[in-house]
Design a protein around this motif. Structure first.
Motif, PDB file in Angstrom:
ATOM      1  N   PRO A 289       0.800  -1.224   0.000  1.00 21.46           N
ATOM      2  CA  PRO A 289       0.000   0.000   0.000  1.00 21.46           C
ATOM      3  C   PRO A 289       0.840   1.285   0.000  1.00 21.46           C
ATOM      4  O   PRO A 289       0.311   2.372  -0.226  1.00 21.46           O
ATOM      5  CB  PRO A 289      -0.836  -0.113   1.279  1.00 21.46           C
ATOM      6  CG  PRO A 289      -0.043  -1.004   2.166  1.00 21.46           C
ATOM      7  CD  PRO A 289       0.697  -1.942   1.259  1.00 21.46           C
TER       8      PRO A 289
ATOM      9  N   GLU B 151      -5.098   4.451   0.154  1.00 15.32           N
ATOM     10  CA  GLU B 151      -6.079   3.444  -0.238  1.00 15.32           C
ATOM     11  C   GLU B 151      -7.453   3.859   0.288  1.00 15.32           C
ATOM     12  O   GLU B 151      -7.604   4.236   1.435  1.00 15.32           O
ATOM     13  CB  GLU B 151      -5.684   2.050   0.247  1.00 15.32           C
ATOM     14  CG  GLU B 151      -5.567   1.873   1.739  1.00 15.32           C
ATOM     15  CD  GLU B 151      -4.184   2.140   2.305  1.00 15.32           C
ATOM     16  OE1 GLU B 151      -3.951   1.744   3.456  1.00 15.32           O
ATOM     17  OE2 GLU B 151      -3.339   2.762   1.633  1.00 15.32           O
ATOM     18  N   ARG B 152      -8.419   3.819  -0.578  1.00 19.50           N
ATOM     19  CA  ARG B 152      -9.777   4.227  -0.228  1.00 19.50           C
ATOM     20  C   ARG B 152     -10.596   2.988   0.091  1.00 19.50           C
ATOM     21  O   ARG B 152     -11.034   2.275  -0.793  1.00 19.50           O
ATOM     22  CB  ARG B 152     -10.420   5.000  -1.377  1.00 19.50           C
ATOM     23  CG  ARG B 152      -9.701   6.276  -1.721  1.00 19.50           C
ATOM     24  CD  ARG B 152      -9.838   7.279  -0.589  1.00 19.50           C
ATOM     25  NE  ARG B 152      -9.020   8.462  -0.830  1.00 19.50           N
ATOM     26  CZ  ARG B 152      -8.232   8.996   0.074  1.00 19.50           C
ATOM     27  NH1 ARG B 152      -8.146   8.483   1.273  1.00 19.50           N
ATOM     28  NH2 ARG B 152      -7.534  10.077  -0.207  1.00 19.50           N
ATOM     29  N   LEU B 153     -10.722   2.723   1.374  1.00 17.40           N
ATOM     30  CA  LEU B 153     -11.498   1.586   1.847  1.00 17.40           C
ATOM     31  C   LEU B 153     -12.563   2.078   2.800  1.00 17.40           C
ATOM     32  O   LEU B 153     -12.364   3.051   3.524  1.00 17.40           O
ATOM     33  CB  LEU B 153     -10.600   0.605   2.608  1.00 17.40           C
ATOM     34  CG  LEU B 153      -9.444  -0.039   1.867  1.00 17.40           C
ATOM     35  CD1 LEU B 153      -8.603  -0.854   2.835  1.00 17.40           C
ATOM     36  CD2 LEU B 153      -9.954  -0.921   0.749  1.00 17.40           C
ATOM     37  N   THR B 154     -13.657   1.407   2.801  1.00 21.82           N
ATOM     38  CA  THR B 154     -14.665   1.649   3.816  1.00 21.82           C
ATOM     39  C   THR B 154     -14.425   0.609   4.898  1.00 21.82           C
ATOM     40  O   THR B 154     -14.608  -0.588   4.640  1.00 21.82           O
ATOM     41  CB  THR B 154     -16.083   1.508   3.234  1.00 21.82           C
ATOM     42  OG1 THR B 154     -16.222   2.432   2.162  1.00 21.82           O
ATOM     43  CG2 THR B 154     -17.130   1.777   4.295  1.00 21.82           C
ATOM     44  N   PRO B 155     -13.967   1.048   6.075  1.00 20.14           N
ATOM     45  CA  PRO B 155     -13.662   0.069   7.122  1.00 20.14           C
ATOM     46  C   PRO B 155     -14.895  -0.751   7.494  1.00 20.14           C
ATOM     47  O   PRO B 155     -16.015  -0.241   7.508  1.00 20.14           O
ATOM     48  CB  PRO B 155     -13.216   0.914   8.309  1.00 20.14           C
ATOM     49  CG  PRO B 155     -12.960   2.266   7.772  1.00 20.14           C
ATOM     50  CD  PRO B 155     -13.749   2.409   6.515  1.00 20.14           C
ATOM     51  N   ASP B 156     -14.664  -2.007   7.769  1.00 15.42           N
ATOM     52  CA  ASP B 156     -15.731  -2.894   8.205  1.00 15.42           C
ATOM     53  C   ASP B 156     -15.822  -2.772   9.723  1.00 15.42           C
ATOM     54  O   ASP B 156     -15.166  -3.505  10.460  1.00 15.42           O
ATOM     55  CB  ASP B 156     -15.405  -4.331   7.777  1.00 15.42           C
ATOM     56  CG  ASP B 156     -16.560  -5.272   8.011  1.00 15.42           C
ATOM     57  OD1 ASP B 156     -17.698  -4.798   8.235  1.00 15.42           O
ATOM     58  OD2 ASP B 156     -16.326  -6.490   7.987  1.00 15.42           O
TER      59      ASP B 156
ATOM     60  N   TRP C  42      -8.413   8.210   8.916  1.00 12.15           N
ATOM     61  CA  TRP C  42      -8.206   7.090   7.995  1.00 12.15           C
ATOM     62  C   TRP C  42      -8.135   7.579   6.554  1.00 12.15           C
ATOM     63  O   TRP C  42      -7.474   6.970   5.719  1.00 12.15           O
ATOM     64  CB  TRP C  42      -9.313   6.067   8.130  1.00 12.15           C
ATOM     65  CG  TRP C  42      -9.507   5.583   9.540  1.00 12.15           C
ATOM     66  CD1 TRP C  42      -8.560   5.497  10.526  1.00 12.15           C
ATOM     67  CD2 TRP C  42     -10.714   5.149  10.121  1.00 12.15           C
ATOM     68  NE1 TRP C  42      -9.114   5.027  11.688  1.00 12.15           N
ATOM     69  CE2 TRP C  42     -10.443   4.799  11.472  1.00 12.15           C
ATOM     70  CE3 TRP C  42     -12.015   5.016   9.660  1.00 12.15           C
ATOM     71  CZ2 TRP C  42     -11.408   4.317  12.333  1.00 12.15           C
ATOM     72  CZ3 TRP C  42     -12.979   4.535  10.517  1.00 12.15           C
ATOM     73  CH2 TRP C  42     -12.663   4.195  11.839  1.00 12.15           C
TER      74      TRP C  42
END
Length: 90
Positions: free
Chosen positions: A3, A50-55, A45
């Protein structure tokens, strides 16, 4: 996948700008106070490339509130002389 691979392509000026941007985000988080200490921090965040939607998993209310109490107790132990921010959250 690495990343942080994007860093290898940055020149010195870009790296310095990135470090300053990250430091500003960390300082904003560090300097939060009062009720802001308890909140979900997607802005922090969002500093990552990196574009993530955290779980995110949320505990049931009783367990969640016990965690809040432990967090406040830890602040009492670790920062016993911190001033109180005596206001309700709106």
């Amino acid at each position: 996948m690495d990343p942080d691979r994007d860093l290898e392509k940055m020149n010195r000026d870009q790296l310095v700008a990135e470090v300053k941007r990250l430091r500003a985000g960390i300082r904003a988080h560090r300097d939060s106070t009062g009720h802001d200490l308890c909140w979900h921090h997607p802005d922090l965040w969002g500093l990552l490339p990196e574009r993530l939607t955290p779980d995110v998993a949320v505990p049931p209310w009783p367990k969640f509130l016990r965690g809040c109490l432990r967090y406040r107790e830890a602040l009492e132990r670790e920062l016993p002389n911190a001033p109180e921010a005596d206001f309700e959250y709106d």
